[in-house]
Motif scaffolding. Structure first.
Motif, short mmCIF file in Angstrom:
data_model
loop_
_atom_site.label_atom_id
_atom_site.label_comp_id
_atom_site.label_asym_id
_atom_site.label_seq_id
_atom_site.Cartn_x
_atom_site.Cartn_y
_atom_site.Cartn_z
N GLY A 153 0.90 -1.21 -0.17
CA GLY A 153 -0.17 -0.07 0.04
C GLY A 153 0.73 1.21 -0.07
O GLY A 153 0.42 2.40 0.72
N ALA A 154 1.96 1.28 -0.87
CA ALA A 154 2.84 2.37 -0.92
C ALA A 154 1.83 3.51 -1.64
O ALA A 154 1.12 3.12 -2.48
CB ALA A 154 4.06 2.12 -1.75
N ILE A 155 2.25 5.04 -1.33
CA ILE A 155 1.38 5.78 -1.71
C ILE A 155 1.25 5.74 -3.42
O ILE A 155 0.31 6.23 -3.85
CB ILE A 155 1.74 7.39 -1.35
N GLN A 156 2.41 5.31 -4.07
CA GLN A 156 2.38 5.55 -5.30
C GLN A 156 1.45 4.28 -5.93
O GLN A 156 1.05 4.39 -6.92
CB GLN A 156 3.77 5.09 -6.13
N HIS A 157 1.28 2.97 -5.21
CA HIS A 157 0.37 2.32 -5.61
C HIS A 157 -1.26 2.77 -5.16
O HIS A 157 -2.03 2.76 -6.24
CB HIS A 157 0.55 1.00 -4.62
N LEU A 158 -1.26 3.18 -4.26
CA LEU A 158 -2.74 3.86 -3.65
C LEU A 158 -3.28 4.79 -4.91
O LEU A 158 -4.33 5.09 -5.14
CB LEU A 158 -2.68 4.20 -2.31
N ALA A 159 -2.25 5.44 -5.21
CA ALA A 159 -2.74 6.65 -6.26
C ALA A 159 -3.29 6.25 -7.57
O ALA A 159 -4.11 6.95 -8.20
CB ALA A 159 -1.29 7.46 -6.73
N GLY A 160 -3.17 4.86 -7.61
CA GLY A 160 -3.80 4.26 -8.73
C GLY A 160 -5.13 3.33 -8.53
O GLY A 160 -5.70 3.09 -9.35
N MET A 161 -5.37 3.35 -7.32
CA MET A 161 -6.53 2.40 -6.86
C MET A 161 -7.61 2.83 -5.77
O MET A 161 -8.41 2.17 -5.45
CB MET A 161 -6.22 0.99 -6.83
N LYS A 162 -6.95 4.05 -5.18
CA LYS A 162 -7.74 4.16 -4.05
C LYS A 162 -9.19 4.75 -4.08
O LYS A 162 -10.06 4.77 -3.05
CB LYS A 162 -6.92 5.08 -3.00
N ASP A 163 -9.65 5.04 -5.41
CA ASP A 163 -11.05 5.51 -5.57
C ASP A 163 -11.70 4.27 -6.08
O ASP A 163 -13.03 4.62 -6.27
CB ASP A 163 -11.04 6.32 -6.82
N SER A 164 -11.21 3.06 -5.89
CA SER A 164 -11.97 1.88 -6.07
C SER A 164 -13.22 1.75 -5.20
O SER A 164 -13.07 2.43 -4.02
CB SER A 164 -11.38 0.69 -5.97
N LYS A 165 -14.43 1.55 -5.48
CA LYS A 165 -15.56 1.51 -4.63
C LYS A 165 -15.47 0.44 -3.32
O LYS A 165 -15.69 0.96 -2.16
CB LYS A 165 -16.78 1.17 -5.36
#
Ligand SMILES: Cc1cc2nc3c(=O)[nH]c(=O)nc-3n(C[C@H](O)[C@H](O)[C@H](O)COP(=O)(O)OP(=O)(O)OC[C@H]3O[C@@H](n4cnc5c(N)ncnc54)[C@H](O)[C@@H]3O)c2cc1C
Length: 344
Positions: free
Chosen positions: A290-302
């Motif tokens: 869950g590094a921020i660079q990974h979260l930037a790509g998926m954290k809007d997932s429902k």
């Protein structure tokens, strides 16, 4: 006919909402408008002004005939540039065409919108530099004709940006806008454009493409995504655990950068700041910290489900459901339970 004059709209007209109109770049793939382009058109619609769609390459006429009329409620006019030099969206070829259209004072375009796709990202800075305007990349919301929102700091903050340019150039983050809805087809006014010779000799050449073939849905538009990370340990384990889970859900497969760098999967499956930015209904992160660079790509997932053995993994900060434990035990069990529930 559009000339190749290079005149800044700023110097000609100044921003005049009365004549405001939007030029939207529409990309296609396999004779279909890409979902990212439909999202960009929806963002363009939020500007509340007439939209002219531009399509290039040899399939443009077919798409304008078969596909685009379904969206005609929101599109006033269509430009096509069918020259075969535009077939593969080479930015060195396409940007002079766009530059010529946008710098033609008779067009009254105040906005130019592209999807934040590979093509859009290649075109926008080139056109902006030639027209001497500041492009706004990856917008996530339209607040007004010159005011937009976009993420900064790898998605950890939202900036509201007001453009002072009379010509606004923006790329649209597809996951932040629903695709434009199709409606009853209506005939559209179409204008054909000739090839615009670039100022400098084009050294780039389209040689071919190697498209990853997969039975799984496309990562960029899938409703469900199962992503694997370094925690899977090897390509063999990735294939053994992630593929069956994705298959059980009819989900697309994604990956963290560490999994890509480890050779577990092709880099077209990378999710994150430097990969794909997605917002599926369900995102299952397996062995991803869950590094921020990974979260930037998926954290809007429902809905986000995380499977990680470390109960303090950062991914749990954004997860709706967490399964703490060894992925080698949890993933096969979860896959089995989903298949049992489906009666497979
Ligand atoms: C400029 C820049 C851009 C970047 N862009 C991206 C990007 O687009 N996308 C991206 O993903 N990263 C990107 N990164 C890299 C990012 O910082 C991380 O290094 C990367 O996301 C880590 O991947 P990971 O979570 O798979 O690996 P790790 O951080 O190593 O995490 C592995 C996780 O697996 C868990 N685990 C291990 N074994 C098991 C097991 N048996 N059972 C359960 N859990 C287990 C561990 O607890 C750990 O949390 C970028 C970095 C930089 C500097």
């Amino acid at each position: 006919m559009f000339s190749a004059r290079r005149i800044s709209l700023k110097s000609i007209s100044g921003f005049n909402p009365k004549f405001a109109s939007t030029l939207a770049f529409v990309e296609s793939s396999n004779n279909k408008i890409t979902p990212a382009s439909l999202s960009a058109l929806n963002a363009a619609k939020k500007l509340n002004q007439p939209i002219t769609a531009i399509l290039v390459g040899k399939t443009s006429a077919k798409i304008v005939k078969d596909e685009l009329p379904k969206y005609s409620a929101n599109i006033e006019k269509v430009l096509i540039a069918p020259d075969s030099k535009y077939n593969h969206y080479l930015p060195e070829e396409v940007s002079p065409l766009l530059q010529s259209i946008l710098s033609d004072s008779s067009n009254d375009f105040t906005h130019f919108i592209v999807p934040s796709s590979f093509t859009g990202k290649s075109l926008l800075p080139r056109v902006a530099a030639k027209l001497n305007v500041q492009p706004i990349s990856d917008i996530i919301a339209v607040e007004g004709p010159s005011t937009f929102q976009r993420f900064i700091y790898a998605g950890n903050a939202i900036a509201t940006i007001k453009s002072s340019d009379s010509l606004v150039l923006a790329s649209v983050r597809a996951s932040s806008f629903e695709p434009l809805e199709a409606g009853a087809p209506k005939e559209l006014a179409v204008q054909e454009l000739a090839y615009v010779e670039p100022e400098a000799k084009v050294e780039a050449e389209w040689v071919g493409e190697n498209i990853m073939k997969s039975e799984r849905p496309d990562l960029g538009s899938a409703k469900y995504v199962v992503s694997g990370g370094r925690g899977l340990g090897s390509k063999e384990n990735f294939d053994k655990l992630i593929d069956p889970l994705a298959k059980s859900l009819n989900a697309a497969v994604g990956a963290s950068r560490a999994a890509v760098d480890g050779g577990f999967v092709d880099n077209s499956l990378q999710v994150g700041q430097t990969g794909k930015i997605i917002a599926p209904d369900l995102y299952i992160a397996v062995g991803i910290s869950g590094a921020i660079q990974h979260l930037a790509g998926m954290k809007d997932s429902k809905t986000i489900v995380a499977i990680n053995k470390a109960d303090d993994a950062l991914i749990y900060n954004v997860a709706d459901y967490g399964l703490v434990g060894d992925l080698n035990e949890i993933v096969p069990e979860l896959t089995q339970k989903i298949n049992d529930a489906k009666g497979a």
